[in-house]
Design an enzyme around this catalytic site. Structure first.
Site, PDB file in Angstrom:
ATOM      1  N   HIS A  72      25.856  66.072  20.580  1.00  0.00           N
ATOM      2  CA  HIS A  72      27.576  66.166  21.010  1.00  0.00           C
ATOM      3  C   HIS A  72      28.703  66.585  20.866  1.00  0.00           C
ATOM      4  O   HIS A  72      28.954  65.579  19.499  1.00  0.00           O
ATOM      5  CB  HIS A  72      27.795  65.053  22.112  1.00  0.00           C
ATOM      6  N   TYR A 200      33.634  59.821  30.387  1.00  0.00           N
ATOM      7  CA  TYR A 200      33.523  58.759  30.658  1.00  0.00           C
ATOM      8  C   TYR A 200      34.860  58.777  32.208  1.00  0.00           C
ATOM      9  O   TYR A 200      36.024  59.105  31.866  1.00  0.00           O
ATOM     10  CB  TYR A 200      35.011  58.123  29.721  1.00  0.00           C
ATOM     11  N   PRO A 292      31.468  47.709  24.811  1.00  0.00           N
ATOM     12  CA  PRO A 292      31.034  49.054  24.199  1.00  0.00           C
ATOM     13  C   PRO A 292      31.270  50.684  24.710  1.00  0.00           C
ATOM     14  O   PRO A 292      31.115  51.821  24.075  1.00  0.00           O
ATOM     15  CB  PRO A 292      29.490  48.736  25.475  1.00  0.00           C
ATOM     16  N   LYS A 296      30.213  51.731  19.314  1.00  0.00           N
ATOM     17  CA  LYS A 296      30.719  51.145  18.119  1.00  0.00           C
ATOM     18  C   LYS A 296      29.852  49.861  17.411  1.00  0.00           C
ATOM     19  O   LYS A 296      29.517  50.371  16.611  1.00  0.00           O
ATOM     20  CB  LYS A 296      32.536  50.548  17.744  1.00  0.00           C
ATOM     21  N   TYR A 384      36.023  58.765  17.448  1.00  0.00           N
ATOM     22  CA  TYR A 384      34.852  58.240  17.620  1.00  0.00           C
ATOM     23  C   TYR A 384      33.445  58.928  17.648  1.00  0.00           C
ATOM     24  O   TYR A 384      32.986  57.476  17.373  1.00  0.00           O
ATOM     25  CB  TYR A 384      34.861  59.178  19.118  1.00  0.00           C
TER      26      TYR A 384
HETATM   27  P1  RFL Z   1      20.666  42.920  17.497  1.00  0.00           P
HETATM   28  O1  RFL Z   1      20.295  44.658  17.489  1.00  0.00           O
HETATM   29  O2  RFL Z   1      21.382  41.923  17.933  1.00  0.00           O
HETATM   30  O3  RFL Z   1      19.422  42.498  16.278  1.00  0.00           O
HETATM   31  C1  RFL Z   1      19.719  40.617  15.925  1.00  0.00           C
HETATM   32  C2  RFL Z   1      17.780  40.234  15.880  1.00  0.00           C
HETATM   33  O4  RFL Z   1      17.475  39.484  15.580  1.00  0.00           O
HETATM   34  C3  RFL Z   1      17.152  38.641  15.621  1.00  0.00           C
HETATM   35  N1  RFL Z   1      17.437  37.092  16.173  1.00  0.00           N
HETATM   36  C4  RFL Z   1      16.370  36.483  15.144  1.00  0.00           C
HETATM   37  N2  RFL Z   1      16.109  36.433  14.401  1.00  0.00           N
HETATM   38  C5  RFL Z   1      15.321  35.458  13.941  1.00  0.00           C
HETATM   39  N3  RFL Z   1      15.690  34.389  13.428  1.00  0.00           N
HETATM   40  C6  RFL Z   1      16.496  34.017  14.273  1.00  0.00           C
HETATM   41  N4  RFL Z   1      17.161  32.248  14.913  1.00  0.00           N
HETATM   42  C7  RFL Z   1      16.585  34.778  15.264  1.00  0.00           C
HETATM   43  N5  RFL Z   1      18.230  35.275  16.242  1.00  0.00           N
HETATM   44  C8  RFL Z   1      18.331  36.037  16.518  1.00  0.00           C
HETATM   45  C9  RFL Z   1      16.657  39.209  17.479  1.00  0.00           C
HETATM   46  O5  RFL Z   1      16.043  38.810  18.101  1.00  0.00           O
HETATM   47  C10 RFL Z   1      17.605  40.557  16.763  1.00  0.00           C
HETATM   48  O6  RFL Z   1      16.069  41.494  16.950  1.00  0.00           O
HETATM   49  O7  RFL Z   1      22.055  42.520  15.987  1.00  0.00           O
HETATM   50  P2  RFL Z   1      22.428  44.355  15.122  1.00  0.00           P
HETATM   51  O8  RFL Z   1      21.260  44.476  14.282  1.00  0.00           O
HETATM   52  O9  RFL Z   1      23.590  43.295  14.748  1.00  0.00           O
HETATM   53  O10 RFL Z   1      22.517  45.102  15.642  1.00  0.00           O
HETATM   54  C11 RFL Z   1      23.701  45.414  16.852  1.00  0.00           C
HETATM   55  C12 RFL Z   1      23.747  46.161  18.576  1.00  0.00           C
HETATM   56  O11 RFL Z   1      22.459  46.146  17.944  1.00  0.00           O
HETATM   57  C13 RFL Z   1      24.794  45.943  19.073  1.00  0.00           C
HETATM   58  O12 RFL Z   1      25.491  46.056  18.372  1.00  0.00           O
HETATM   59  C14 RFL Z   1      24.885  47.027  19.896  1.00  0.00           C
HETATM   60  O13 RFL Z   1      23.734  47.599  21.332  1.00  0.00           O
HETATM   61  C15 RFL Z   1      25.878  47.470  21.265  1.00  0.00           C
HETATM   62  N6  RFL Z   1      25.829  48.816  21.194  1.00  0.00           N
HETATM   63  C16 RFL Z   1      26.328  49.730  21.205  1.00  0.00           C
HETATM   64  N7  RFL Z   1      26.799  50.233  20.004  1.00  0.00           N
HETATM   65  C17 RFL Z   1      27.172  51.500  19.293  1.00  0.00           C
HETATM   66  O14 RFL Z   1      26.842  51.519  18.491  1.00  0.00           O
HETATM   67  N8  RFL Z   1      26.909  53.142  20.484  1.00  0.00           N
HETATM   68  C18 RFL Z   1      27.049  52.602  21.833  1.00  0.00           C
HETATM   69  O15 RFL Z   1      27.280  53.230  22.212  1.00  0.00           O
HETATM   70  C19 RFL Z   1      26.594  50.841  21.847  1.00  0.00           C
HETATM   71  N9  RFL Z   1      26.223  50.865  23.174  1.00  0.00           N
HETATM   72  C20 RFL Z   1      25.920  48.384  23.328  1.00  0.00           C
HETATM   73  C21 RFL Z   1      25.705  49.839  24.087  1.00  0.00           C
HETATM   74  C22 RFL Z   1      25.252  47.032  23.448  1.00  0.00           C
HETATM   75  C23 RFL Z   1      25.215  47.212  25.120  1.00  0.00           C
HETATM   76  N10 RFL Z   1      24.958  45.470  25.222  1.00  0.00           N
HETATM   77  C24 RFL Z   1      23.374  45.762  26.063  1.00  0.00           C
HETATM   78  C25 RFL Z   1      25.574  44.285  24.913  1.00  0.00           C
HETATM   79  C26 RFL Z   1      25.559  49.213  24.965  1.00  0.00           C
HETATM   80  C27 RFL Z   1      24.998  48.032  25.797  1.00  0.00           C
HETATM   81  C28 RFL Z   1      25.131  48.010  27.357  1.00  0.00           C
HETATM   82  C1  PHB Z   2      25.258  54.961  26.028  1.00  0.00           C
HETATM   83  O1  PHB Z   2      24.032  55.819  25.998  1.00  0.00           O
HETATM   84  O2  PHB Z   2      24.557  53.528  26.738  1.00  0.00           O
HETATM   85  C2  PHB Z   2      26.243  54.482  26.105  1.00  0.00           C
HETATM   86  C3  PHB Z   2      27.036  55.838  25.331  1.00  0.00           C
HETATM   87  C4  PHB Z   2      28.760  55.924  24.396  1.00  0.00           C
HETATM   88  C5  PHB Z   2      29.152  54.492  25.095  1.00  0.00           C
HETATM   89  C6  PHB Z   2      28.408  52.654  25.892  1.00  0.00           C
HETATM   90  C7  PHB Z   2      26.736  53.132  25.788  1.00  0.00           C
HETATM   91  O3  PHB Z   2      30.674  54.427  24.953  1.00  0.00           O
END
Ligand code: RFL
Ligand code: PHB
Length: 390
Positions: A72, A200, A292, A296, A384
């Site tokens: 994008h 957005y 979110p 980031k 971004y």
């Molecule tokens: P994670 O992915 O939570 O992974 C942590 C892992 O640790 C495990 N764990 C354990 N393992 C062993 N022993 C224990 N005691 C443990 N406790 C936990 C867990 O099972 C898991 O597998 O953390 P990490 O690696 O720091 O990654 C962070 C990302 O996952 C998170 O920041 C993003 O998903 C946030 N996020 C977004 N980030 C972006 O960069 N771009 C996006 O577009 C974006 N959109 C989002 C998002 C998060 C969302 N939600 C659901 C919170 C959209 C949403 C809706």
């Molecule tokens: C997504 O596609 O899940 C998504 C995209 C942009 C955001 C958050 C989530 O800011």
């Protein structure tokens, strides 16, 4: 068992770290409470910053992202139905890739396992111990048996609800937090998104985000109460609201389809300082959470482990602890800028139930400004696509 870096958590942070360490010639073992199938199916982020996509290429794990991911060159911002585009390419000459986090996780797991690398899934009772010694220890159980890993360093990549951060003795960490009075109801559906880029949308009924996972898979979000029960929303209600928040042409441009995932996410901003204690280093969601709206979270997690891997390399190759000692400072300088940007996007685009008519007018002025001033839209674009990781 012995390893140089013991990694807790097989999310984006832990998995990327194991690949970065392998490339530099160092050993690591990852332990993960969930199954491989679970982490590979967990639906989360979707946006990969420009430099992070480049890093996946560099590590030899970018092929599927380049084939299936969607490049994008901008985003659209809706202001009560009027849509304006922010053109990253002309403003900062960079793009981003839309590719599901669980697809990144699949690619990283496959790469790590093909290197013969250790990932222990389905563990329980994780403990980290002797953090202030030079041989910290990880203990866990798998298939009813107890195991111990002696490490030189431990990377706490275990997410917001993990064990590493709470193990650090009281008084060491300072927490910084803001909880928002709204959440996101997210859906995945078998239907094409309304635009080939993300929209957005600020709307008098609340924020809406129109994203995608593939040309025929929509990922969309609606601002809702953080305590909302996703099951209370019928698919018809979700579509009707998504159409309204898109604007007068919502009915025409938003195609509906089978909804195959629905859930509510609460929103918070959170940081701990410092990000290390003795030989335990926190990375990713274990140390910080962003709302979110700025996309980031995953990108910050990858940046942290990139800085950590550089510090580990300097330690083993030149016996220098300077980068390890400076890990917190290096990460936080970028994290706080991402916090600022995520807060800015979140407060600009959501309706806060506590706000009055002054704030609505202020938000509209801000939206008009960032979409019409070259200086302001350049600042948005620069943040971004991702700030530098030098
Ligand atoms: P994670 O992915 O939570 O992974 C942590 C892992 O640790 C495990 N764990 C354990 N393992 C062993 N022993 C224990 N005691 C443990 N406790 C936990 C867990 O099972 C898991 O597998 O953390 P990490 O690696 O720091 O990654 C962070 C990302 O996952 C998170 O920041 C993003 O998903 C946030 N996020 C977004 N980030 C972006 O960069 N771009 C996006 O577009 C974006 N959109 C989002 C998002 C998060 C969302 N939600 C659901 C919170 C959209 C949403 C809706
Ligand atoms: C997504 O596609 O899940 C998504 C995209 C942009 C955001 C958050 C989530 O800011």
């Amino acid at each position: 068992m012995r390893t140089q870096v013991g990694i807790i958590g097989a999310g984006p942070a832990g998995l990327m770290l194991s690949l970065l360490l392998h490339r530099a010639g160092f050993s690591s073992v990852i332990i993960e409470t969930r199954s491989r199938a679970y982490v590979e199916a967990r639906v989360r982020a979707g946006v990969i910053e420009h430099w992070a996509a480049g890093l996946l290429d560099e590590l030899g794990v970018g092929a599927r992202m380049r084939k299936e991911g969607l490049v994008h060159e901008g985003i659209e911002i809706g202001i009560n139905g009027e849509r304006r585009r922010i053109d990253f390419k002309s403003l900062v000459n960079k793009d981003i890739v839309v590719y599901g986090q669980h697809e990144v996780v699949k690619d990283l797991i496959q790469a790590r396992l093909s290197q013969g690398g250790g990932i222990e899934f389905d563990v329980s009772g994780t403990q980290v111990d002797r953090l202030d010694s030079d041989q910290p220890i990880i203990r866990f159980k798998k298939n009813g048996e107890s195991h111990e890993i002696a490490c030189d360093f431990i990377a706490g990549c275990d997410g917001f609800h993990g064990v590493c951060r709470p193990t650090i003795p009281a008084g060491v960490l300072t927490e910084f937090e803001r909880v928002y009075p709204f959440g996101w109801l997210g859906i995945l559906s078998e239907s094409p998104p309304p635009s080939h880029e993300l929209i957005y949308s600020y709307h008098d009924r609340g924020f809406g985000l129109y994203s995608m996972r593939a040309p025929n898979i929509t990922r969309a979000y609606l601002q809702c109460d953080p305590e909302e029960d996703a099951k209370k929303w019928s698919d018809e209600e979700v579509w009707a609201e998504l159409k309204r928040r898109l604007g007068p042409d919502g009915e025409k441009i938003l195609k509906t389809g089978r909804v195959f995932e629905k859930g509510v996410t609460a929103m918070r901003s959170f940081v701990v300082e410092p990000m290390q204690f003795g030989r335990l280093f926190l990375a990713g969601d274990a140390a910080h959470i962003v709302p979110p709206t700025g996309a980031k979270g995953m990108n910050l997690a990858i940046a942290d482990v990139l800085f950590f891997a550089r510090a580990i390399e300097a330690f083993y190759k030149s016996k220098s602890t300077a980068l390890l000692d400076g890990y917190t400072k290096k990460c936080l300088s970028r994290i706080w800028k991402a916090q600022r940007f995520s807060y800015f996007m979140t407060t600009m685009l959501h309706l806060n139930p506590k706000d009055g008519n002054f704030d609505r007018r202020r938000q509209l002025a801000e939206l008009d400004y960032v979409t019409s001033s070259k200086a302001a839209s350049t600042a948005l674009a620069e943040n971004y696509v991702g700030l530098p990781v030098d």
